[in-house]
Design a protein around this motif. Structure first.
Motif, PDB file in Angstrom:
ATOM      1  N   THR A   5       0.837  -1.210   0.000  1.00 35.64           N
ATOM      2  CA  THR A   5       0.000   0.000   0.000  1.00 35.64           C
ATOM      3  C   THR A   5       0.862   1.246   0.000  1.00 35.64           C
ATOM      4  OG1 THR A   5      -1.714  -1.174   1.230  1.00 35.64           O
ATOM      5  CG2 THR A   5      -1.834   1.227   1.217  1.00 35.64           C
ATOM      6  N   LEU A   6       1.947   1.229   0.792  1.00 34.65           N
ATOM      7  CA  LEU A   6       2.855   2.369   0.847  1.00 34.65           C
ATOM      8  C   LEU A   6       3.500   2.610  -0.507  1.00 34.65           C
ATOM      9  CD1 LEU A   6       4.269   4.546   2.518  1.00 34.65           C
ATOM     10  CD2 LEU A   6       6.006   2.856   3.135  1.00 34.65           C
ATOM     11  N   THR A   7       3.918   1.553  -1.197  1.00 36.57           N
ATOM     12  CA  THR A   7       4.534   1.690  -2.517  1.00 36.57           C
ATOM     13  C   THR A   7       3.533   2.255  -3.521  1.00 36.57           C
ATOM     14  OG1 THR A   7       6.028  -0.152  -2.090  1.00 36.57           O
ATOM     15  CG2 THR A   7       5.677   0.461  -4.394  1.00 36.57           C
ATOM     16  N   ALA A   8       2.307   1.732  -3.475  1.00 35.34           N
ATOM     17  CA  ALA A   8       1.283   2.210  -4.398  1.00 35.34           C
ATOM     18  C   ALA A   8       0.982   3.691  -4.159  1.00 35.34           C
ATOM     19  CB  ALA A   8       0.016   1.377  -4.244  1.00 35.34           C
ATOM     20  N   TRP A   9       0.918   4.094  -2.868  1.00 39.30           N
ATOM     21  CA  TRP A   9       0.653   5.502  -2.552  1.00 39.30           C
ATOM     22  C   TRP A   9       1.793   6.389  -3.027  1.00 39.30           C
ATOM     23  CZ3 TRP A   9       3.092   9.278   0.297  1.00 39.30           C
ATOM     24  CH2 TRP A   9       2.346  10.427   0.569  1.00 39.30           C
ATOM     25  N   THR A  10       3.033   5.942  -2.829  1.00 37.55           N
ATOM     26  CA  THR A  10       4.201   6.714  -3.254  1.00 37.55           C
ATOM     27  C   THR A  10       4.194   6.933  -4.761  1.00 37.55           C
ATOM     28  OG1 THR A  10       5.525   5.858  -1.424  1.00 37.55           O
ATOM     29  CG2 THR A  10       6.721   6.786  -3.299  1.00 37.55           C
ATOM     30  N   LEU A  11       3.888   5.874  -5.519  1.00 34.00           N
ATOM     31  CA  LEU A  11       3.860   5.989  -6.974  1.00 34.00           C
ATOM     32  C   LEU A  11       2.744   6.921  -7.426  1.00 34.00           C
ATOM     33  CD1 LEU A  11       4.540   2.303  -8.055  1.00 34.00           C
ATOM     34  CD2 LEU A  11       6.048   4.266  -8.367  1.00 34.00           C
ATOM     35  N   ALA A  12       1.591   6.853  -6.739  1.00 36.52           N
ATOM     36  CA  ALA A  12       0.464   7.704  -7.119  1.00 36.52           C
ATOM     37  C   ALA A  12       0.753   9.171  -6.860  1.00 36.52           C
ATOM     38  CB  ALA A  12      -0.785   7.269  -6.351  1.00 36.52           C
ATOM     39  N   ALA A  13       1.532   9.461  -5.798  1.00 34.85           N
ATOM     40  CA  ALA A  13       1.810  10.849  -5.427  1.00 34.85           C
ATOM     41  C   ALA A  13       3.046  11.418  -6.102  1.00 34.85           C
ATOM     42  CB  ALA A  13       1.982  10.938  -3.910  1.00 34.85           C
ATOM     43  N   SER A  14       3.872  10.573  -6.705  1.00 35.98           N
ATOM     44  CA  SER A  14       5.153  11.021  -7.251  1.00 35.98           C
ATOM     45  C   SER A  14       5.005  11.596  -8.653  1.00 35.98           C
ATOM     46  CB  SER A  14       6.141   9.847  -7.273  1.00 35.98           C
ATOM     47  OG  SER A  14       5.618   8.780  -8.041  1.00 35.98           O
ATOM     48  N   ILE A  15       6.123  12.149  -9.146  1.00 32.58           N
ATOM     49  CA  ILE A  15       6.154  12.751 -10.480  1.00 32.58           C
ATOM     50  C   ILE A  15       6.438  11.662 -11.512  1.00 32.58           C
ATOM     51  CG2 ILE A  15       7.306  14.447 -11.954  1.00 32.58           C
ATOM     52  CD1 ILE A  15       8.207  15.857  -9.345  1.00 32.58           C
ATOM     53  N   PRO A  16       5.554  11.455 -12.477  1.00 33.28           N
ATOM     54  CA  PRO A  16       5.836  10.431 -13.494  1.00 33.28           C
ATOM     55  C   PRO A  16       6.880  10.922 -14.485  1.00 33.28           C
ATOM     56  CG  PRO A  16       3.789  11.558 -14.004  1.00 33.28           C
ATOM     57  CD  PRO A  16       4.251  12.095 -12.672  1.00 33.28           C
ATOM     58  N   SER A  17       7.652  10.009 -15.016  1.00 40.33           N
ATOM     59  CA  SER A  17       8.590  10.351 -16.089  1.00 40.33           C
ATOM     60  C   SER A  17       7.904  10.157 -17.436  1.00 40.33           C
ATOM     61  CB  SER A  17       9.841   9.465 -16.010  1.00 40.33           C
ATOM     62  OG  SER A  17      10.641   9.837 -14.907  1.00 40.33           O
ATOM     63  N   PRO A  18       8.305  10.889 -18.447  1.00 38.20           N
ATOM     64  CA  PRO A  18       7.681  10.739 -19.767  1.00 38.20           C
ATOM     65  C   PRO A  18       7.871   9.324 -20.316  1.00 38.20           C
ATOM     66  CG  PRO A  18       9.067  12.709 -19.670  1.00 38.20           C
ATOM     67  CD  PRO A  18       9.370  11.902 -18.445  1.00 38.20           C
ATOM     68  N   ASP A  19       6.866   8.851 -21.016  1.00 40.48           N
ATOM     69  CA  ASP A  19       6.996   7.547 -21.669  1.00 40.48           C
ATOM     70  C   ASP A  19       8.079   7.570 -22.739  1.00 40.48           C
ATOM     71  OD1 ASP A  19       4.946   6.487 -20.145  1.00 40.48           O
ATOM     72  OD2 ASP A  19       3.400   7.093 -21.574  1.00 40.48           O
ATOM     73  N   SER A  20       8.256   8.731 -23.347  1.00 36.66           N
ATOM     74  CA  SER A  20       9.281   8.887 -24.384  1.00 36.66           C
ATOM     75  C   SER A  20       9.763  10.327 -24.397  1.00 36.66           C
ATOM     76  CB  SER A  20       8.717   8.513 -25.759  1.00 36.66           C
ATOM     77  OG  SER A  20       9.662   8.788 -26.783  1.00 36.66           O
ATOM     78  N   GLY A  21      11.034  10.500 -24.687  1.00 40.43           N
ATOM     79  CA  GLY A  21      11.592  11.844 -24.801  1.00 40.43           C
ATOM     80  C   GLY A  21      11.737  12.294 -26.245  1.00 40.43           C
ATOM     81  N   VAL A  22      11.156  11.524 -27.146  1.00 38.10           N
ATOM     82  CA  VAL A  22      11.263  11.831 -28.579  1.00 38.10           C
ATOM     83  C   VAL A  22       9.883  11.743 -29.212  1.00 38.10           C
ATOM     84  CG1 VAL A  22      12.395  11.267 -30.759  1.00 38.10           C
ATOM     85  CG2 VAL A  22      13.553  10.784 -28.590  1.00 38.10           C
ATOM     86  N   TRP A  23       9.543  12.738 -30.014  1.00 33.39           N
ATOM     87  CA  TRP A  23       8.314  12.722 -30.797  1.00 33.39           C
ATOM     88  C   TRP A  23       8.678  12.927 -32.259  1.00 33.39           C
ATOM     89  CZ3 TRP A  23       9.417  16.118 -26.860  1.00 33.39           C
ATOM     90  CH2 TRP A  23       8.889  15.787 -25.606  1.00 33.39           C
ATOM     91  N   TYR A  24       7.836  12.443 -33.131  1.00 31.59           N
ATOM     92  CA  TYR A  24       8.144  12.517 -34.557  1.00 31.59           C
ATOM     93  C   TYR A  24       7.089  13.332 -35.295  1.00 31.59           C
ATOM     94  CZ  TYR A  24      11.769   9.016 -33.946  1.00 31.59           C
ATOM     95  OH  TYR A  24      12.898   8.356 -33.553  1.00 31.59           O
ATOM     96  N   VAL A  25       7.577  14.270 -36.106  1.00 29.80           N
ATOM     97  CA  VAL A  25       6.740  15.006 -37.039  1.00 29.80           C
ATOM     98  C   VAL A  25       7.119  14.488 -38.415  1.00 29.80           C
ATOM     99  CG1 VAL A  25       6.077  17.257 -37.942  1.00 29.80           C
ATOM    100  CG2 VAL A  25       6.694  17.010 -35.524  1.00 29.80           C
ATOM    101  N   GLY A  26       6.375  13.474 -38.866  1.00 26.56           N
ATOM    102  CA  GLY A  26       6.801  12.764 -40.065  1.00 26.56           C
ATOM    103  C   GLY A  26       8.080  12.009 -39.738  1.00 26.56           C
TER     104      GLY A  26
END
Length: 289
Positions: A5-26
């Motif tokens: 429960t503590l781990t789940a709460w920590t993850l819910a309250a923390s800052i998520p990292s981006p799924d990807s640092g790259v996006w494509y325009v074409g």
């Protein structure tokens, strides 16, 4: 409260990292790290231009100098990183060509500032501008550029700190966790700490300039002191592998911060005393042409 429960709460309250640092325009990739660096440069040029014109300088001077400072700074920042983390590029099993992959991250601020200042000096020499006055005008804006640029580390999931369950911890994917920390999911967001510190330092420097009229390299020295004061303690939280100097077990960048702070403080005190000793009315013009 159970560990799950503590781990789940920590993850819910923390800052998520981006799924990807790259996006494509074409077929064109847009990288979060590069965008942060570019936005930081634009902010520094805009702030520097406003400050320079307020001091009596000409519009366009800062943009002209940026043509020298930016490439010099990028080369210096990359050189510093490669030299202090040489094993990443020249060690066993590594590929030296990746030292050129600047979009993957890895810009050392000390090298960027040092060679960037050389670029500014060259530009000032060509335009007949007093170097110290230009550096004083530019220095606060560099803090804003660094504050923005640090978010590039968030996109790359790099340069984070020790594990923590604080509400503002940053989530790091397993692939980006260093050896020995695989079981931890959240870490100190040192990129955020440094970003906020730099923005606060920017405000302090602007106030100091209005209150005490910092000139003759004093603003540049104040910038170095303000930045290194924060970088020193933030650096101690980081767990990325960097070269160490075997003196007290401190990280290389901590020693750099201590040395830079001491030199900047010495210059600031000497310059202020020298300025105070001048007779009233003997102050030279702030700008040279």
């Amino acid at each position: 409260m159970t560990a799950w429960t503590l781990t789940a709460w920590t993850l819910a309250a923390s800052i998520p990292s981006p799924d990807s640092g790259v996006w494509y325009v074409g077929p064109v990739p847009l990288r979060g790290y590069a965008l942060c660096i570019i936005l930081g440069i634009l902010a520094a040029v805009w702030i520097g231009d406003r400050r320079w014109r307020a001091r009596g300088g000409s519009a366009g001077d800062v943009a002209d100098l940026a043509l020298w400072a930016v490439p010099f700074g990028l080369v210096g920042g990359r050189l510093y990183h490669v030299l202090t983390d040489a094993e990443l590029y020249f060690g066993e099993g590594s590929n030296p060509v990746t030292a050129l992959y600047i979009w993957r991250g890895g810009l050392g601020i000390w090298g960027a500032i040092a060679l960037g200042a050389v670029g500014v000096a060259i530009g000032c020499r060509l335009k007949g501008i007093r170097i110290s006055e230009m550096l004083d005008a530019l220095a606060p804006g560099v803090l804003v550029a660094q504050a923005i640029g640090r978010w590039g580390n968030w996109f790359n999931q790099e340069l984070f700190g020790l594990p923590t369950d604080l509400p503002w911890a940053v989530q790091i994917d397993p692939a980006y966790r260093p050896s020995g920390y695989a079981e931890f999911a959240t870490f100190h967001p040192t990129f955020l700490y440094e970003s906020l510190w730099n923005l606060a330092a920017f405000g302090v420097l602007i106030w100091l300039d209005r209150r005490f009229r910092l000139r003759h390299g004093q603003m540049l020295a104040a910038y170095v002191m303000a930045y290194t004061l924060g970088r020193g303690w933030i650096e101690m939280l980081r767990i990325d592998q960097v070269q160490l100097i075997d003196v007290g077990g401190l990280r290389f960048n901590v020693w750099m911060s201590l040395i830079a702070f001491a030199l900047a403080a010495a210059w600031f005190v000497w310059s202020r005393r020298r300025q105070a000793s001048r007779p009233v009315g003997s102050e030279p013009p702030s700008l040279d042409r």
